[in-house]
Motif scaffolding. Structure first.
Motif, PDB file in Angstrom:
ATOM      1  N   MET A 180       0.843  -1.187   0.000  1.00 25.97           N
ATOM      2  CA  MET A 180       0.000   0.000   0.000  1.00 25.97           C
ATOM      3  C   MET A 180       0.887   1.249   0.000  1.00 25.97           C
ATOM      4  SD  MET A 180      -3.196   0.788   2.364  1.00 25.97           S
ATOM      5  CE  MET A 180      -4.064   2.294   2.286  1.00 25.97           C
ATOM      6  N   THR A 181       0.503   2.233  -0.800  1.00 24.69           N
ATOM      7  CA  THR A 181       1.287   3.457  -0.877  1.00 24.69           C
ATOM      8  C   THR A 181       0.470   4.637  -0.367  1.00 24.69           C
ATOM      9  OG1 THR A 181       0.559   3.859  -3.144  1.00 24.69           O
ATOM     10  CG2 THR A 181       2.639   2.698  -2.881  1.00 24.69           C
ATOM     11  N   ASP A 182       1.191   5.648   0.039  1.00 23.35           N
ATOM     12  CA  ASP A 182       0.573   6.912   0.408  1.00 23.35           C
ATOM     13  C   ASP A 182       0.401   7.731  -0.864  1.00 23.35           C
ATOM     14  OD1 ASP A 182       0.855   6.111   3.118  1.00 23.35           O
ATOM     15  OD2 ASP A 182       2.938   6.782   3.064  1.00 23.35           O
ATOM     16  N   GLU A 183      -0.373   8.799  -0.782  1.00 22.75           N
ATOM     17  CA  GLU A 183      -0.615   9.638  -1.952  1.00 22.75           C
ATOM     18  C   GLU A 183      -0.269  11.086  -1.642  1.00 22.75           C
ATOM     19  OE1 GLU A 183      -4.567   9.151  -3.521  1.00 22.75           O
ATOM     20  OE2 GLU A 183      -4.361   6.979  -3.645  1.00 22.75           O
ATOM     21  N   LEU A 184       0.552  11.658  -2.486  1.00 18.97           N
ATOM     22  CA  LEU A 184       0.885  13.077  -2.421  1.00 18.97           C
ATOM     23  C   LEU A 184       0.208  13.747  -3.611  1.00 18.97           C
ATOM     24  CD1 LEU A 184       2.561  15.535  -1.409  1.00 18.97           C
ATOM     25  CD2 LEU A 184       4.365  14.764  -2.969  1.00 18.97           C
ATOM     26  N   ALA A 185      -0.613  14.754  -3.350  1.00 19.36           N
ATOM     27  CA  ALA A 185      -1.324  15.454  -4.427  1.00 19.36           C
ATOM     28  C   ALA A 185      -0.879  16.912  -4.486  1.00 19.36           C
ATOM     29  CB  ALA A 185      -2.829  15.378  -4.201  1.00 19.36           C
ATOM     30  N   VAL A 186      -0.669  17.385  -5.686  1.00 28.10           N
ATOM     31  CA  VAL A 186      -0.449  18.801  -5.958  1.00 28.10           C
ATOM     32  C   VAL A 186      -1.376  19.133  -7.120  1.00 28.10           C
ATOM     33  CG1 VAL A 186       1.196  20.612  -6.550  1.00 28.10           C
ATOM     34  CG2 VAL A 186       1.994  18.601  -5.288  1.00 28.10           C
ATOM     35  N   THR A 187      -2.296  20.047  -6.900  1.00 25.13           N
ATOM     36  CA  THR A 187      -3.306  20.328  -7.925  1.00 25.13           C
ATOM     37  C   THR A 187      -3.303  21.801  -8.322  1.00 25.13           C
ATOM     38  OG1 THR A 187      -5.032  20.680  -6.261  1.00 25.13           O
ATOM     39  CG2 THR A 187      -4.781  18.441  -7.110  1.00 25.13           C
ATOM     40  N   GLY A 188      -3.766  22.030  -9.534  1.00 23.17           N
ATOM     41  CA  GLY A 188      -3.926  23.391 -10.018  1.00 23.17           C
ATOM     42  C   GLY A 188      -2.641  24.095 -10.406  1.00 23.17           C
ATOM     43  N   ILE A 189      -1.649  23.338 -10.868  1.00 26.82           N
ATOM     44  CA  ILE A 189      -0.370  23.934 -11.286  1.00 26.82           C
ATOM     45  C   ILE A 189      -0.586  24.604 -12.647  1.00 26.82           C
ATOM     46  CG2 ILE A 189       2.045  23.495 -11.847  1.00 26.82           C
ATOM     47  CD1 ILE A 189       1.682  20.800 -10.236  1.00 26.82           C
ATOM     48  N   GLU A 190      -0.538  25.923 -12.660  1.00 27.63           N
ATOM     49  CA  GLU A 190      -0.778  26.663 -13.908  1.00 27.63           C
ATOM     50  C   GLU A 190       0.515  26.838 -14.691  1.00 27.63           C
ATOM     51  OE1 GLU A 190      -3.110  30.194 -13.841  1.00 27.63           O
ATOM     52  OE2 GLU A 190      -4.568  29.344 -12.447  1.00 27.63           O
ATOM     53  N   CYS A 191       0.411  26.578 -15.985  1.00 28.15           N
ATOM     54  CA  CYS A 191       1.547  26.707 -16.893  1.00 28.15           C
ATOM     55  C   CYS A 191       1.079  27.460 -18.135  1.00 28.15           C
ATOM     56  CB  CYS A 191       2.054  25.325 -17.317  1.00 28.15           C
ATOM     57  SG  CYS A 191       2.448  24.206 -15.954  1.00 28.15           S
ATOM     58  N   TRP A 192       1.987  28.152 -18.768  1.00 28.90           N
ATOM     59  CA  TRP A 192       1.717  28.816 -20.040  1.00 28.90           C
ATOM     60  C   TRP A 192       2.559  28.114 -21.094  1.00 28.90           C
ATOM     61  CZ3 TRP A 192      -1.899  32.132 -21.587  1.00 28.90           C
ATOM     62  CH2 TRP A 192      -1.751  32.698 -22.845  1.00 28.90           C
ATOM     63  N   ALA A 193       1.897  27.588 -22.116  1.00 22.32           N
ATOM     64  CA  ALA A 193       2.635  26.833 -23.132  1.00 22.32           C
ATOM     65  C   ALA A 193       1.991  27.012 -24.501  1.00 22.32           C
ATOM     66  CB  ALA A 193       2.687  25.356 -22.748  1.00 22.32           C
ATOM     67  N   HIS A 194       2.660  26.493 -25.509  1.00 22.09           N
ATOM     68  CA  HIS A 194       2.280  26.710 -26.903  1.00 22.09           C
ATOM     69  C   HIS A 194       1.960  25.400 -27.616  1.00 22.09           C
ATOM     70  CE1 HIS A 194       3.466  31.006 -26.860  1.00 22.09           C
ATOM     71  NE2 HIS A 194       4.224  30.579 -25.864  1.00 22.09           N
ATOM     72  N   HIS A 195       1.223  24.517 -26.948  1.00 18.94           N
ATOM     73  CA  HIS A 195       0.864  23.229 -27.532  1.00 18.94           C
ATOM     74  C   HIS A 195      -0.469  23.328 -28.258  1.00 18.94           C
ATOM     75  CE1 HIS A 195       4.059  21.705 -25.075  1.00 18.94           C
ATOM     76  NE2 HIS A 195       3.437  22.066 -23.955  1.00 18.94           N
ATOM     77  N   GLY A 196      -0.603  22.523 -29.303  1.00 17.46           N
ATOM     78  CA  GLY A 196      -1.865  22.441 -30.022  1.00 17.46           C
ATOM     79  C   GLY A 196      -1.632  22.123 -31.485  1.00 17.46           C
ATOM     80  N   VAL A 197      -2.696  21.670 -32.104  1.00 22.60           N
ATOM     81  CA  VAL A 197      -2.638  21.291 -33.513  1.00 22.60           C
ATOM     82  C   VAL A 197      -2.614  22.524 -34.419  1.00 22.60           C
ATOM     83  CG1 VAL A 197      -3.910  20.096 -35.347  1.00 22.60           C
ATOM     84  CG2 VAL A 197      -3.753  19.070 -33.072  1.00 22.60           C
ATOM     85  N   PHE A 198      -3.266  23.596 -33.976  1.00 20.57           N
ATOM     86  CA  PHE A 198      -3.410  24.782 -34.823  1.00 20.57           C
ATOM     87  C   PHE A 198      -2.231  25.738 -34.669  1.00 20.57           C
ATOM     88  CE2 PHE A 198      -7.796  23.398 -33.856  1.00 20.57           C
ATOM     89  CZ  PHE A 198      -8.186  23.079 -35.154  1.00 20.57           C
ATOM     90  N   ASP A 199      -1.873  26.384 -35.783  1.00 30.26           N
ATOM     91  CA  ASP A 199      -0.757  27.326 -35.779  1.00 30.26           C
ATOM     92  C   ASP A 199      -0.938  28.423 -34.738  1.00 30.26           C
ATOM     93  OD1 ASP A 199       0.560  25.941 -37.782  1.00 30.26           O
ATOM     94  OD2 ASP A 199      -0.178  27.236 -39.401  1.00 30.26           O
ATOM     95  N   PHE A 200      -2.164  28.944 -34.587  1.00 29.36           N
ATOM     96  CA  PHE A 200      -2.376  30.042 -33.650  1.00 29.36           C
ATOM     97  C   PHE A 200      -2.152  29.598 -32.207  1.00 29.36           C
ATOM     98  CE2 PHE A 200      -6.664  28.255 -33.879  1.00 29.36           C
ATOM     99  CZ  PHE A 200      -7.081  28.275 -32.554  1.00 29.36           C
ATOM    100  N   GLU A 201      -2.379  28.314 -31.905  1.00 27.32           N
ATOM    101  CA  GLU A 201      -2.111  27.818 -30.553  1.00 27.32           C
ATOM    102  C   GLU A 201      -0.611  27.833 -30.264  1.00 27.32           C
ATOM    103  OE1 GLU A 201      -5.065  24.541 -29.090  1.00 27.32           O
ATOM    104  OE2 GLU A 201      -4.461  24.050 -31.156  1.00 27.32           O
ATOM    105  N   LYS A 202       0.153  27.420 -31.246  1.00 29.84           N
ATOM    106  CA  LYS A 202       1.612  27.420 -31.077  1.00 29.84           C
ATOM    107  C   LYS A 202       2.157  28.850 -31.033  1.00 29.84           C
ATOM    108  CE  LYS A 202       2.910  22.862 -32.655  1.00 29.84           C
ATOM    109  NZ  LYS A 202       1.666  22.202 -32.923  1.00 29.84           N
ATOM    110  N   ARG A 203       1.544  29.743 -31.784  1.00 29.42           N
ATOM    111  CA  ARG A 203       2.006  31.121 -31.839  1.00 29.42           C
ATOM    112  C   ARG A 203       1.617  31.897 -30.577  1.00 29.42           C
ATOM    113  NH1 ARG A 203      -0.301  32.154 -36.259  1.00 29.42           N
ATOM    114  NH2 ARG A 203      -2.174  33.084 -35.399  1.00 29.42           N
ATOM    115  N   GLU A 204       0.357  31.813 -30.188  1.00 31.57           N
ATOM    116  CA  GLU A 204      -0.157  32.657 -29.102  1.00 31.57           C
ATOM    117  C   GLU A 204      -0.025  32.023 -27.721  1.00 31.57           C
ATOM    118  OE1 GLU A 204      -4.154  33.711 -30.229  1.00 31.57           O
ATOM    119  OE2 GLU A 204      -3.476  34.308 -32.233  1.00 31.57           O
ATOM    120  N   GLY A 205      -0.062  30.705 -27.630  1.00 30.33           N
ATOM    121  CA  GLY A 205       0.022  30.030 -26.341  1.00 30.33           C
ATOM    122  C   GLY A 205      -1.285  30.103 -25.570  1.00 30.33           C
ATOM    123  N   GLN A 206      -1.360  29.351 -24.485  1.00 28.99           N
ATOM    124  CA  GLN A 206      -2.548  29.317 -23.645  1.00 28.99           C
ATOM    125  C   GLN A 206      -2.210  28.663 -22.309  1.00 28.99           C
ATOM    126  OE1 GLN A 206      -5.532  26.283 -25.135  1.00 28.99           O
ATOM    127  NE2 GLN A 206      -4.015  26.196 -26.795  1.00 28.99           N
TER     128      GLN A 206
END
Length: 124
Positions: free
Chosen positions: A1-27
């Protein structure tokens, strides 16, 4: 049995996505982590060296998300899980990646992908 460590809601700004505007503008991308580990040694020693330093963990997760753009959140969430599993004390990692501003032509609250990876199947 293991214990659980949770960290939630880590906000990041990145440029991932299929569309060019996602890579350009980020989200915004948001990460929730739950890690399986045995915390008994840290509880007994009261020493940070005996457990996962979640400050360093969050920095590593942000770096994994914010580096080179890719098309799919599947790629990003695997990258995060791999990063979490580099610490040998982490037995498994459940990672949820939220993409709340995904380019969908509808009213919606969130797009999220959750994966669970265990030591030994991180790349399976």
């Amino acid at each position: 049995m293991t214990d659980e460590l949770a960290v939630t809601g880590i906000e990041c700004w990145a440029h991932h996505g299929v569309f060019d505007f996602e890579k350009r503008e980020g989200q915004t991308f948001v990460v929730d982590l739950v890690l399986g580990l045995d915390t008994r040694a840290a509880a007994a020693s009261d020493d940070l060296a005996d457990t996962v330093n979640y400050g360093s963990l969050v920095a590593d997760v942000k770096a994994a998300v914010e580096r080179d753009p890719v098309d799919l959140i599947e790629t990003v969430v695997q990258r995060i899980a791999d990063s979490c599993l580099t610490d040998s004390r982490v037995e498994w990692a459940r990672v949820t990646l939220h993409k709340p501003d995904a380019p969908i032509d509808a009213t919606f609250s969130d797009v999220a992908l959750t994966i669970t990876r265990t030591r030994g199947n991180a790349h399976d």
